[in-house]
Design a protein around this motif. Structure first.
Motif, PDB file in Angstrom:
ATOM      1  N   VAL A 241      24.804  19.136  55.644  1.00  0.00           N
ATOM      2  CA  VAL A 241      23.725  19.995  56.148  1.00  0.00           C
ATOM      3  C   VAL A 241      23.543  19.713  57.633  1.00  0.00           C
ATOM      4  O   VAL A 241      24.063  18.732  58.178  1.00  0.00           O
ATOM      5  CB  VAL A 241      22.399  19.763  55.390  1.00  0.00           C
ATOM      6  N   GLY A 242      22.764  20.552  58.298  1.00  0.00           N
ATOM      7  CA  GLY A 242      22.568  20.425  59.735  1.00  0.00           C
ATOM      8  C   GLY A 242      21.602  19.317  60.125  1.00  0.00           C
ATOM      9  O   GLY A 242      20.845  18.791  59.297  1.00  0.00           O
ATOM     10  N   LEU A 243      21.608  18.975  61.414  1.00  0.00           N
ATOM     11  CA  LEU A 243      20.762  17.909  61.948  1.00  0.00           C
ATOM     12  C   LEU A 243      19.287  18.220  61.765  1.00  0.00           C
ATOM     13  O   LEU A 243      18.489  17.332  61.425  1.00  0.00           O
ATOM     14  CB  LEU A 243      21.075  17.690  63.439  1.00  0.00           C
TER      15      LEU A 243
ATOM     16  N   LEU B 290      23.986  10.982  57.034  1.00  0.00           N
ATOM     17  CA  LEU B 290      23.427  11.912  56.065  1.00  0.00           C
ATOM     18  C   LEU B 290      23.960  13.332  56.277  1.00  0.00           C
ATOM     19  O   LEU B 290      24.226  14.070  55.310  1.00  0.00           O
ATOM     20  CB  LEU B 290      21.896  11.905  56.144  1.00  0.00           C
ATOM     21  N   MET B 291      24.113  13.737  57.549  1.00  0.00           N
ATOM     22  CA  MET B 291      24.674  15.066  57.835  1.00  0.00           C
ATOM     23  C   MET B 291      26.060  15.203  57.200  1.00  0.00           C
ATOM     24  O   MET B 291      26.375  16.221  56.564  1.00  0.00           O
ATOM     25  CB  MET B 291      24.783  15.276  59.348  1.00  0.00           C
TER      26      MET B 291
ATOM     27  N   LEU C  31      16.740   6.198  53.660  1.00  0.00           N
ATOM     28  CA  LEU C  31      16.388   5.564  54.927  1.00  0.00           C
ATOM     29  C   LEU C  31      17.372   4.482  55.341  1.00  0.00           C
ATOM     30  O   LEU C  31      17.292   3.973  56.462  1.00  0.00           O
ATOM     31  CB  LEU C  31      14.969   4.993  54.843  1.00  0.00           C
ATOM     32  N   SER C  32      18.290   4.130  54.454  1.00  0.00           N
ATOM     33  CA  SER C  32      19.309   3.120  54.789  1.00  0.00           C
ATOM     34  C   SER C  32      20.483   3.743  55.556  1.00  0.00           C
ATOM     35  O   SER C  32      21.357   3.016  56.053  1.00  0.00           O
ATOM     36  CB  SER C  32      19.848   2.451  53.521  1.00  0.00           C
ATOM     37  N   LEU C  33      20.501   5.069  55.652  1.00  0.00           N
ATOM     38  CA  LEU C  33      21.584   5.771  56.335  1.00  0.00           C
ATOM     39  C   LEU C  33      21.088   6.408  57.622  1.00  0.00           C
ATOM     40  O   LEU C  33      19.912   6.748  57.752  1.00  0.00           O
ATOM     41  CB  LEU C  33      22.159   6.863  55.411  1.00  0.00           C
ATOM     42  N   THR C  34      21.988   6.549  58.583  1.00  0.00           N
ATOM     43  CA  THR C  34      21.629   7.217  59.832  1.00  0.00           C
ATOM     44  C   THR C  34      21.612   8.731  59.618  1.00  0.00           C
ATOM     45  O   THR C  34      22.132   9.248  58.618  1.00  0.00           O
ATOM     46  CB  THR C  34      22.633   6.873  60.945  1.00  0.00           C
TER      47      THR C  34
END
Length: 393
Positions: free
Chosen positions: A66-68, A60-61, A53-56
């Motif tokens: 991996v995909g959105l 993370l993509m 949760l600390s990353l946008t």
């Protein structure tokens, strides 16, 4: 008595914030994500909910490759699992009040004060009595010691008391007098007065060093002797003995107040300490001597005025105690004020001192607002230290 008002503070959020912290550290591998995406998180060293949760979403993509849509679904699932359910301020306050009741109290037998305190002096926290010399702090302590040693069948705690008597003010004779006047049936029973007096363990440290040395032994005694109350009368005198005529050094007590608070929490007993008062220094905002400004500069007897005083141990100490009771004398009358409590409104009660100890003149009390609840007045008392001159007012 006026209907009790409970006051909600930011500290009531502490249990909720602690739960949030615990959930943030929950492992992603334990959240029930599809194994394929959970393995990708683990491979990229994203282990806890906080890590994810600390990353946008876009970070993370890129990191997970991996995909959105997959990232969005995974984050939604992690958020749902890791975030505790919402609680209202009212529900948090109700939990706080319930915990206070479950923790237990030592009733003071002062009906109005016990009602305001939701039962009496609370277990597991530090309660402070602050006021000028001779106002009744030691009388209050003696009565509490008596009540804690009283058999449970008569409303007491049926336990031992550790009474740290710094100024040699403890009086067995006065305490037994209170017992005879308050509980005649018990104290007229043969041997009862001697038995109850034997439950009160009195220590008289001559210095702050001796007190410090005895604290560890006190912790052991709390368990060995079935201790139900710890009284320190007074903390100010301990520090003053180290400083001579100077004002008590607040930082000198930093370790001690932390240890005393831990004793209260560890043993789940009420801890009561007394604090003296001092006149405000020249560098403070006001001397608060309520004198007629039109009078001449002729010398006056300082005890003929209502003097506004401050607690001797200062702000750092005040923040450390959970309950503060201010005892003062104003316009020829004595008041006991509930100046600090997380669940009780600020109240003031008229009192006097009788053969039974402190007695309220009115159980209803008066709810107070504004800075007056923290003011300390003294009229006609001596023994107030003026640290500017080294003289006693």
């Amino acid at each position: 008595m006026q209907k009790t008002k409970y006051h909600f503070s930011i500290w009531d959020l502490a249990p909720y914030m602690k739960k949030i912290g615990q959930m943030a550290n929950k492992l992603i591998s334990q959240m029930g994500l599809p194994k394929s995406i959970a393995n990708v998180f683990a491979a990229r060293n994203i282990i806890t909910a906080k890590d994810a949760l600390s990353l946008t979403e876009f970070e993370l993509m890129e990191l997970l490759d991996v995909g959105l849509a997959e990232v969005t679904l995974a984050l939604a699932h992690i958020s749902e699992i890791s975030c505790p359910s919402y609680q209202t301020a009212l529900s948090l306050l109700e939990q706080r009040i319930q915990n206070e009741y479950l923790a237990g109290h030592l009733p003071t037998r002062l009906k109005g004060l016990d009602s305001a305190l939701c039962g009496g002096i609370p277990f597991g926290v530090v309660t402070e009595l602050v006021g000028p010399a001779g106002i009744g702090k030691t009388q209050f302590c003696l009565k509490l010691a008596l009540l804690a040693s009283l058999p449970s069948s008569h409303g007491g705690l049926d336990g031992h008391v550790i009474y740290i008597d710094v100024e040699s003010k403890f009086s067995s004779k006065r305490m037994i007098e209170m017992g005879v006047n308050s509980f005649p049936k018990i104290f007229h029973t043969e041997g009862m007065a001697k038995e109850m007096a034997g439950r009160i363990l009195v220590l008289q440290p001559a210095s702050l060093f001796e007190f410090t040395e005895s604290l560890q032994q006190i912790k052991v005694s709390l368990l060995q002797h079935h201790v139900k109350l710890l009284i320190i009368d007074s903390m100010t005198a301990l520090v003053s003995s180290e400083n001579g005529q100077g004002p008590p050094r607040q930082h000198a007590l930093g370790w001690h107040i932390s240890f005393i608070k831990s004793l209260a929490e560890f043993s789940r007993i009420p801890v009561v300490v007394t604090n003296q008062v001092r006149s405000q220094g020249r560098d403070e905002a006001s001397r608060y001597l309520f004198q007629d400004q039109n009078r001449t500069d002729a010398p006056e007897d300082p005890t003929s005025f209502d003097s506004h005083l401050v607690a001797a141990l200062g702000i750092q100490w005040a923040h450390a105690v959970s309950i503060r009771l201010v005892l003062e004398s104003r316009s020829g009358q004595r008041f006991i004020k509930l100046a600090k409590s997380s669940i009780s409104p600020p109240m003031a009660f008229l009192f006097n001192i009788t053969g039974s100890g402190i007695s309220l003149l009115d159980d209803d009390g008066v709810e107070m607002t504004g800075p007056e609840i923290n003011a300390i007045h003294c009229q006609g008392h001596s023994g107030i230290i003026n640290f500017d001159t080294g003289m006693t007012l």
